[in-house]
Design an enzyme around this catalytic site. Structure first.
Site, PDB file in Angstrom:
ATOM      1  N   ASP A 150      42.845  65.762 -20.095  1.00 11.49           N
ATOM      2  CA  ASP A 150      41.862  66.347 -20.629  1.00 11.49           C
ATOM      3  C   ASP A 150      40.391  66.191 -19.795  1.00 11.49           C
ATOM      4  OD1 ASP A 150      42.347  63.462 -21.210  1.00 11.49           O
ATOM      5  OD2 ASP A 150      42.000  64.001 -23.403  1.00 11.49           O
ATOM      6  N   ASP A 183      45.668  76.895 -12.360  1.00  9.70           N
ATOM      7  CA  ASP A 183      44.917  78.202 -12.737  1.00  9.70           C
ATOM      8  C   ASP A 183      43.376  77.997 -12.761  1.00  9.70           C
ATOM      9  OD1 ASP A 183      47.503  79.415 -12.724  1.00  9.70           O
ATOM     10  OD2 ASP A 183      47.013  80.711 -14.454  1.00  9.70           O
TER      11      ASP A 183
END
Ligand code: IPM
Ligand code: MN
Length: 359
Positions: free
Chosen positions: A227, A255
């Site tokens: 995260d 991505d």
């Protein structure tokens, strides 16, 4: 004259146009070098192939890849073409990556000149890191093997000592071999991205990473939770040189990285094992823009550059990348804010050929 046998899988959607453009550019690269030839063997595989034959790749194609020096693959898969279990039928990651034991999925994230990006004030090369995505286990080992009932479904994440060790070692070697350290401070740095604060499997990965790190005292080893890493790759991308991570995390973070350098159309990748390798863009086949002359083929072209490098043609790979940099610098084509190119792959190929002509 040295010759290399290359299996080419053009793929689905925009795949064939990207591959055509790349082959045109590679023709020029070979002409310029004058001392090597790529001899291509074309094979169909992916979603269109699945619709015709009921399998996504033939045993002959797998055998051809086994015998070749390398393989170059366009994006595959079509959203509507699915297996009875609901997953995509055309994607080849399972059969090629696991099948050939290509355990390191190398995904460079590098900002080229004049590419419009959502981050402000980043000059080219200020973003220049490589994600090494573990490619054979982690959560995606469960590909096609999950359990599903009407009330519940489960996929299992597996980490093995062998799998963690070899991908960590690969990442550290890459950090040592790269010509430069992290853009921020020039340090050679490998960052392990995990979730060891929550899951034991990632704690296991982290311990093995620490063991391997000891073999590479010249490289900084650091840890980040996934995260926090997602935020850091956006807010402080210049800090990173090599990022190593689990299969699904690497899929997602590459991505995200792509979005910071002009879109997935800028993102090549190499699937590397100890014996074999194949090269492809990190993105899918974008059937919505196929045939419309809007696709950015640089992901495929830069993947071909990674292939030249792998084949030992380091100089030719550098010249190819230089042509890409110069064409962008001169704005010979422009990548829009949604990652598309006016004139599409053909336009980019002709600009690159002209730049190669000059070098
Ligand atoms: C990638 C792709 C594939 C993956 C898909 C198409 C299965 O997204 O190469 O990142 O998840 O590995
Ligand atoms: Mn992906």
């Amino acid at each position: 004259m040295k010759s290399y046998k290359i299996v080419v899988i053009p793929g689905d959607g925009i795949g064939p146009e990207l591959v055509d453009a790349t082959l045109e550019v590679l023709e020029k690269v070979q002409e310029n070098a004058g001392d090597f030839r790529l001899s291509y063997e074309f094979h169909e595989a992916g979603a269109n192939y699945y619709q015709k034959h009921g399998v996504n790749i033939s045993p002959e194609t797998l055998e051809a890849i086994r015998k070749a020096d390398a393989a170059m693959k366009g994006p595959v898969g079509l959203p509507g073409v699915r297996l009875p279990d609901g997953t995509e039928a055309g994607v080849l990651g399972g059969v090629l990556r696991s099948g050939f034991d290509l355990y390191a999925n190398v995904r460079p994230i590098k900002l080229f000149p004049k590419v419009a990006i959502p981050l402000k004030d980043r000059p080219p090369e200020r973003i220049d890191y490589v994600i090494v995505r573990e490619n054979t286990e982690g959560l995606y080992l469960s590909r096609g093997r999950g359990i599903i009932t009407e009330q519940a479904a489960s996929d299992t994440l597996l980490m093995t000592r062998k799998g963690c060790e070899r991908v960590c070692r690969f990442a550290f070697r890459l950090a040592v071999e790269k010509s430069k350290g992290a853009p921020e401070d020039g340090r050679r740095r490998v960052t392990l991205v995990d979730k060891s604060n929550v899951l034991r499997s990632f704690y296991f990965f982290r311990q093995i990473f620490a063991e391997v790190a000891k073999e590479f005292p010249s490289v900084d080893a650091e840890n980040l939770y996934v995260d926090a890493a997602s935020a850091a790759l956006v807010m402080r991308p210049e800090h990173f040189q090599v990022v190593v991570t689990e299969n699904m995390f690497g899929d997602i973070l590459s991505d995200l990285g792509g979005a910071t350098i002009g879109g997935l159309g800028m993102c090549p990748s190499a699937n590397m094992g100890d014996q074999r390798a194949y090269f492809e863009p990190i993105h899918g086949s974008a059937p919505d823009i196929a045939g419309k002359n809007r696709a950015n083929p640089l992901s495929q072209v830069l993947a071909a550059g990674m292939m030249l490098n792998y084949l030992g043609r380091k100089k030719d790979a550098l010249l190819l990348e230089k042509a890409v940099r110069q064409a962008l610098e001169k704005e010979r084509f422009r990548i829009s804010s949604i990652g598309q190119v006016q004139g599409g792959a053909r336009q980019v190929a002709s600009a690159l050929k002209e730049e190669l002509e000059k070098n």
